[in-house]
Design a protein around this motif. Structure first.
Motif, PDB file in Angstrom:
ATOM      1  N   THR A 157       5.000 -10.639   7.730  1.00  0.00           N
ATOM      2  CA  THR A 157       4.362  -9.556   6.975  1.00  0.00           C
ATOM      3  C   THR A 157       5.430  -8.774   6.236  1.00  0.00           C
ATOM      4  OG1 THR A 157       2.576  -9.399   8.602  1.00  0.00           O
ATOM      5  CG2 THR A 157       2.889  -7.518   7.136  1.00  0.00           C
ATOM      6  N   PHE A 158       5.181  -8.527   4.933  1.00  0.00           N
ATOM      7  CA  PHE A 158       6.168  -7.858   4.096  1.00  0.00           C
ATOM      8  C   PHE A 158       5.566  -6.608   3.463  1.00  0.00           C
ATOM      9  CE2 PHE A 158       6.938 -12.438   3.931  1.00  0.00           C
ATOM     10  CZ  PHE A 158       8.274 -12.504   4.312  1.00  0.00           C
ATOM     11  N   GLU A 159       6.374  -5.569   3.369  1.00  0.00           N
ATOM     12  CA  GLU A 159       6.008  -4.408   2.559  1.00  0.00           C
ATOM     13  C   GLU A 159       6.514  -4.678   1.142  1.00  0.00           C
ATOM     14  OE1 GLU A 159       6.824   0.397   2.285  1.00  0.00           O
ATOM     15  OE2 GLU A 159       6.990  -0.623   4.221  1.00  0.00           O
ATOM     16  N   THR A 160       5.629  -4.556   0.159  1.00  0.00           N
ATOM     17  CA  THR A 160       5.971  -5.013  -1.181  1.00  0.00           C
ATOM     18  C   THR A 160       5.686  -3.977  -2.263  1.00  0.00           C
ATOM     19  OG1 THR A 160       3.787  -5.974  -1.614  1.00  0.00           O
ATOM     20  CG2 THR A 160       5.408  -7.394  -0.528  1.00  0.00           C
ATOM     21  N   VAL A 161       6.354  -4.195  -3.382  1.00  0.00           N
ATOM     22  CA  VAL A 161       6.040  -3.510  -4.633  1.00  0.00           C
ATOM     23  C   VAL A 161       5.171  -4.472  -5.448  1.00  0.00           C
ATOM     24  CG1 VAL A 161       6.995  -2.741  -6.850  1.00  0.00           C
ATOM     25  CG2 VAL A 161       8.093  -2.067  -4.711  1.00  0.00           C
ATOM     26  N   VAL A 162       4.060  -3.964  -5.987  1.00  0.00           N
ATOM     27  CA  VAL A 162       3.135  -4.811  -6.743  1.00  0.00           C
ATOM     28  C   VAL A 162       3.239  -4.486  -8.227  1.00  0.00           C
ATOM     29  CG1 VAL A 162       0.756  -5.612  -6.993  1.00  0.00           C
ATOM     30  CG2 VAL A 162       1.564  -4.767  -4.778  1.00  0.00           C
ATOM     31  N   VAL A 163       3.545  -5.518  -9.022  1.00  0.00           N
ATOM     32  CA  VAL A 163       3.609  -5.385 -10.476  1.00  0.00           C
ATOM     33  C   VAL A 163       2.445  -6.167 -11.067  1.00  0.00           C
ATOM     34  CG1 VAL A 163       4.960  -5.830 -12.551  1.00  0.00           C
ATOM     35  CG2 VAL A 163       6.121  -5.163 -10.431  1.00  0.00           C
ATOM     36  N   ARG A 164       1.634  -5.482 -11.881  1.00  0.00           N
ATOM     37  CA  ARG A 164       0.493  -6.149 -12.534  1.00  0.00           C
ATOM     38  C   ARG A 164       0.802  -6.336 -14.021  1.00  0.00           C
ATOM     39  NH1 ARG A 164      -4.617  -2.685 -12.347  1.00  0.00           N
ATOM     40  NH2 ARG A 164      -3.465  -1.580 -13.962  1.00  0.00           N
ATOM     41  N   TYR A 175       3.957  -9.747  -6.156  1.00  0.00           N
ATOM     42  CA  TYR A 175       4.332  -8.927  -4.999  1.00  0.00           C
ATOM     43  C   TYR A 175       5.792  -9.223  -4.648  1.00  0.00           C
ATOM     44  CZ  TYR A 175      -0.737  -8.340  -4.387  1.00  0.00           C
ATOM     45  OH  TYR A 175      -2.068  -8.040  -4.565  1.00  0.00           O
ATOM     46  N   TYR A 176       6.616  -8.167  -4.644  1.00  0.00           N
ATOM     47  CA  TYR A 176       8.049  -8.324  -4.400  1.00  0.00           C
ATOM     48  C   TYR A 176       8.461  -7.597  -3.122  1.00  0.00           C
ATOM     49  CZ  TYR A 176       8.275  -9.985  -9.200  1.00  0.00           C
ATOM     50  OH  TYR A 176       8.083 -10.710 -10.362  1.00  0.00           O
ATOM     51  N   ALA A 177       9.144  -8.335  -2.236  1.00  0.00           N
ATOM     52  CA  ALA A 177       9.647  -7.760  -0.991  1.00  0.00           C
ATOM     53  C   ALA A 177      11.161  -7.570  -1.090  1.00  0.00           C
ATOM     54  CB  ALA A 177       9.314  -8.682   0.179  1.00  0.00           C
ATOM     55  N   GLU A 178      11.657  -6.575  -0.382  1.00  0.00           N
ATOM     56  CA  GLU A 178      13.095  -6.295  -0.403  1.00  0.00           C
ATOM     57  C   GLU A 178      13.883  -7.477   0.148  1.00  0.00           C
ATOM     58  OE1 GLU A 178      14.488  -2.651   1.165  1.00  0.00           O
ATOM     59  OE2 GLU A 178      13.041  -1.412   0.075  1.00  0.00           O
ATOM     60  N   ASN A 179      14.978  -7.793  -0.548  1.00  0.00           N
ATOM     61  CA  ASN A 179      15.948  -8.831  -0.163  1.00  0.00           C
ATOM     62  C   ASN A 179      15.413 -10.255  -0.290  1.00  0.00           C
ATOM     63  OD1 ASN A 179      17.744  -6.723   0.592  1.00  0.00           O
ATOM     64  ND2 ASN A 179      16.748  -6.618   2.580  1.00  0.00           N
TER      65      ASN A 179
END
Length: 202
Positions: A157-164, A175-179
């Motif tokens: 499970t990842f916490e992500t930044v979502v770019v639309r 969806y981008y996760a750190e590292n």
């Protein structure tokens, strides 16, 4: 007496200006420290990432095999195509600067060295906050719509930044996760690719 009063008023005015400049400077520094984490949303180590579709037994593989000179090289492989992508990674943005389709098994080892950019596509930009928006040159736009979306995949499970990304007849969410970088793609709100395997490269 008047001179003394005027001098005090001037001194107080100067002090207020000085304090407000100091506060503004501190705010700017703090915002900069927060914003500069953008470079963490792409792979920080070499790895292989395998993606699968929810619609058919299709997918693609990202081979992250070079990270140097502030750039990341990714080789994408699927059933039909082989594509290399080079990204420029800075504190303020992640940008695709080079891409090329290659014949099967004809990847070069290093595309970063001496790269001549043929693309100028921003993938992610500061500030990393909901509402940050930027445009492409064909009438579409990108927007950060979430900064803490939880994504469950077979790899974790990842916490992500979502770019639309949206244009007249197409929508994609990434969806981008750190590292790690990309862990999920949703096309037109129904087709989906997600990370099913993450293999560190030693």
């Amino acid at each position: 007496m008047k001179r003394s009063l005027n001098a005090r008023i001037l001194a107080i005015g100067f002090l207020i200006i000085l304090i407000s400049i100091t506060i503004t400077s501190k705010k700017t520094i703090n915002v900069s420290k927060i914003d500069n984490k953008v470079l963490r949303y792409y792979p920080t180590t070499e790895m292989t990432k395998i993606f699968k579709s929810n619609l058919q037994d299709e997918g693609f593989t990202h081979i992250v095999d070079r990270i140097e000179e502030g750039k990341v090289q990714i080789k994408q492989v699927d059933l039909l195509t082989r594509v290399v992508m080079v990204y420029d990674i800075t504190e303020d943005y992640i940008k695709l600067i080079y891409t090329e389709e290659v014949a099967k098994d004809e990847f070069k080892d290093n595309y970063i060295q001496g790269v001549i950019p043929n693309r100028d596509d921003f993938i992610l930009k500061v500030p990393i906050e909901v509402g940050t928006k930027w445009y492409d040159n064909i009438g579409g736009y990108f927007e950060i719509i979430k900064t803490n979306a939880m994504v469950e995949t077979p790899t974790g499970t990842f916490e992500t930044v979502v770019v639309r990304y949206k244009n007249d007849d197409f929508t994609v969410k990434e969806y981008y996760a750190e590292n790690i970088g990309l862990v999920k793609i949703v096309l037109n709100n129904y087709g989906e690719y997600q990370l099913i395997q993450l293999i560190p490269r030693n």
